[in-house]
Write a protein that holds these residues in place. Sequence first.
Motif, mmCIF file in Angstrom:
data_model
loop_
_atom_site.group_PDB
_atom_site.id
_atom_site.type_symbol
_atom_site.label_atom_id
_atom_site.label_comp_id
_atom_site.label_asym_id
_atom_site.label_seq_id
_atom_site.Cartn_x
_atom_site.Cartn_y
_atom_site.Cartn_z
ATOM 1 N N ILE A 98 -17.910 5.648 -10.739
ATOM 2 C CA ILE A 98 -17.063 5.149 -9.663
ATOM 3 C C ILE A 98 -15.688 5.011 -10.286
ATOM 4 N N LEU A 99 -14.725 5.706 -9.702
ATOM 5 C CA LEU A 99 -13.371 5.764 -10.235
ATOM 6 C C LEU A 99 -12.408 5.163 -9.225
ATOM 7 N N SER A 100 -11.542 4.286 -9.707
ATOM 8 C CA SER A 100 -10.598 3.634 -8.809
ATOM 9 C C SER A 100 -9.547 2.916 -9.649
ATOM 10 N N GLY A 101 -8.951 1.918 -9.047
ATOM 11 C CA GLY A 101 -7.971 1.095 -9.726
ATOM 12 C C GLY A 101 -7.881 -0.237 -9.024
ATOM 13 N N SER A 102 -7.035 -1.111 -9.522
ATOM 14 C CA SER A 102 -6.832 -2.404 -8.885
ATOM 15 C C SER A 102 -6.480 -2.194 -7.418
ATOM 16 N N HIS A 103 -6.986 -3.078 -6.575
ATOM 17 C CA HIS A 103 -6.823 -2.943 -5.124
ATOM 18 C C HIS A 103 -5.356 -2.756 -4.723
ATOM 19 N N ASP A 104 -4.484 -3.623 -5.181
ATOM 20 C CA ASP A 104 -3.074 -3.554 -4.772
ATOM 21 C C ASP A 104 -2.435 -2.225 -5.157
ATOM 22 N N ALA A 105 -2.725 -1.750 -6.354
ATOM 23 C CA ALA A 105 -2.146 -0.478 -6.813
ATOM 24 C C ALA A 105 -2.680 0.699 -6.000
ATOM 25 N N MET A 106 -3.975 0.696 -5.713
ATOM 26 C CA MET A 106 -4.559 1.805 -4.945
ATOM 27 C C MET A 106 -4.065 1.807 -3.499
ATOM 28 N N MET A 107 -3.810 0.641 -2.949
ATOM 29 C CA MET A 107 -3.355 0.556 -1.560
ATOM 30 C C MET A 107 -1.898 1.030 -1.404
ATOM 31 N N LYS A 108 -1.166 1.096 -2.499
ATOM 32 C CA LYS A 108 0.218 1.592 -2.451
ATOM 33 C C LYS A 108 0.281 3.113 -2.368
ATOM 34 N N ASP A 125 -0.193 6.672 -0.788
ATOM 35 C CA ASP A 125 -0.383 7.251 0.544
ATOM 36 C C ASP A 125 -1.447 8.344 0.472
ATOM 37 N N LYS A 126 -1.781 8.919 1.607
ATOM 38 C CA LYS A 126 -2.876 9.907 1.679
ATOM 39 C C LYS A 126 -2.631 11.084 0.720
ATOM 40 N N LEU A 127 -1.416 11.588 0.672
ATOM 41 C CA LEU A 127 -1.095 12.714 -0.213
ATOM 42 C C LEU A 127 -1.264 12.315 -1.686
ATOM 43 N N GLN A 128 -0.808 11.128 -2.040
ATOM 44 C CA GLN A 128 -0.959 10.646 -3.415
ATOM 45 C C GLN A 128 -2.437 10.439 -3.764
ATOM 46 N N LEU A 129 -3.227 9.946 -2.802
ATOM 47 C CA LEU A 129 -4.655 9.767 -3.040
ATOM 48 C C LEU A 129 -5.352 11.109 -3.255
ATOM 49 N N MET A 130 -4.925 12.120 -2.527
ATOM 50 C CA MET A 130 -5.506 13.452 -2.723
ATOM 51 C C MET A 130 -5.154 13.984 -4.112
ATOM 52 N N LYS A 131 -3.927 13.763 -4.553
ATOM 53 C CA LYS A 131 -3.501 14.185 -5.891
ATOM 54 C C LYS A 131 -4.268 13.386 -6.954
ATOM 55 N N TRP A 132 -4.411 12.072 -6.738
ATOM 56 C CA TRP A 132 -5.163 11.223 -7.654
ATOM 57 C C TRP A 132 -6.604 11.738 -7.786
ATOM 58 N N ASP A 177 -12.713 4.649 3.462
ATOM 59 C CA ASP A 177 -13.150 3.764 4.539
ATOM 60 C C ASP A 177 -13.726 2.435 4.036
ATOM 61 N N GLU A 178 -13.499 2.121 2.779
ATOM 62 C CA GLU A 178 -13.904 0.834 2.238
ATOM 63 C C GLU A 178 -12.646 0.080 1.823
ATOM 64 N N LYS A 179 -12.799 -1.129 1.331
ATOM 65 C CA LYS A 179 -11.647 -1.986 1.033
ATOM 66 C C LYS A 179 -10.658 -1.308 0.083
ATOM 67 N N THR A 180 -11.155 -0.745 -1.000
ATOM 68 C CA THR A 180 -10.300 -0.097 -1.989
ATOM 69 C C THR A 180 -10.675 1.376 -2.090
ATOM 70 N N PRO A 181 -9.721 2.297 -1.991
ATOM 71 C CA PRO A 181 -10.038 3.723 -2.164
ATOM 72 C C PRO A 181 -10.689 3.960 -3.529
ATOM 73 N N HIS A 182 -11.697 4.814 -3.542
ATOM 74 C CA HIS A 182 -12.401 5.106 -4.795
ATOM 75 C C HIS A 182 -13.090 6.466 -4.695
ATOM 76 N N MET A 183 -13.500 6.966 -5.840
ATOM 77 C CA MET A 183 -14.207 8.242 -5.911
ATOM 78 C C MET A 183 -15.577 8.034 -6.534
ATOM 79 N N HIS A 184 -16.581 8.686 -5.940
ATOM 80 C CA HIS A 184 -17.909 8.784 -6.550
ATOM 81 C C HIS A 184 -17.967 10.166 -7.183
#
Length: 185
Positions: free
Chosen positions: A82-92, A94-101, A126-133
């Motif tokens: 499970i890959l992610s980051g701190s909630h506040d940082a991940m919520m900053k 945008d969709k394009l940045q999340l796709m690049k991440w 669709d959960e509280k913090t964006p993440h990757m499985h």
Amino acid sequence: MGKTVCHMDKAKAGGSGGLTHHIDRTQQKDVSGNINQSKSHENFELVKKTGTIDQMIKERISKGYQGKKTIRKDAVTSQRFILSGSHDAMMKLDKLQLMKWAKDNYDFFEAKYGKENIIRATVHLDEKTPHMHLIVVPLTKDGKLSAKEFTGTREKLKQLQTDYAQNIGIKYGLERGLKDTNRKH
């Protein structure tokens, strides 16, 4: 600065039914209460699905295993990240940045473990913090099934955390968490 999240657990054959339902959103009812189903259409895949997680693990092993012995019933057949980051940082992001991440995450693990060994890479928005499985079958270049060779020691896991933060986290305003805190997550 936020912290990176790179959580890994190991799984044995046949126990991924619930995870398949969670990742693929195939259960109508959200038993966890964490899913905002009105956003599930925003989730995306980086690996084409060809079946359940257990089916894909079995298929990868049947194609790539070169060992001379029969695989033990209690052998680790996948490593689930499970890959992610701190909630506040991940919520900053945008969709394009999340796709690049997500693509950067995939590329990092592809370079480390091989494209053929990554059987799932799903991003949940669709959960509280964006993440990757991300699910990896630990087949070595010479065709051995060896979770130990991939991340089997404490030192290898610590190094993975550091490498992940240096290669992925820093690009997205995230840094490695503290070492040796004895925290579970």
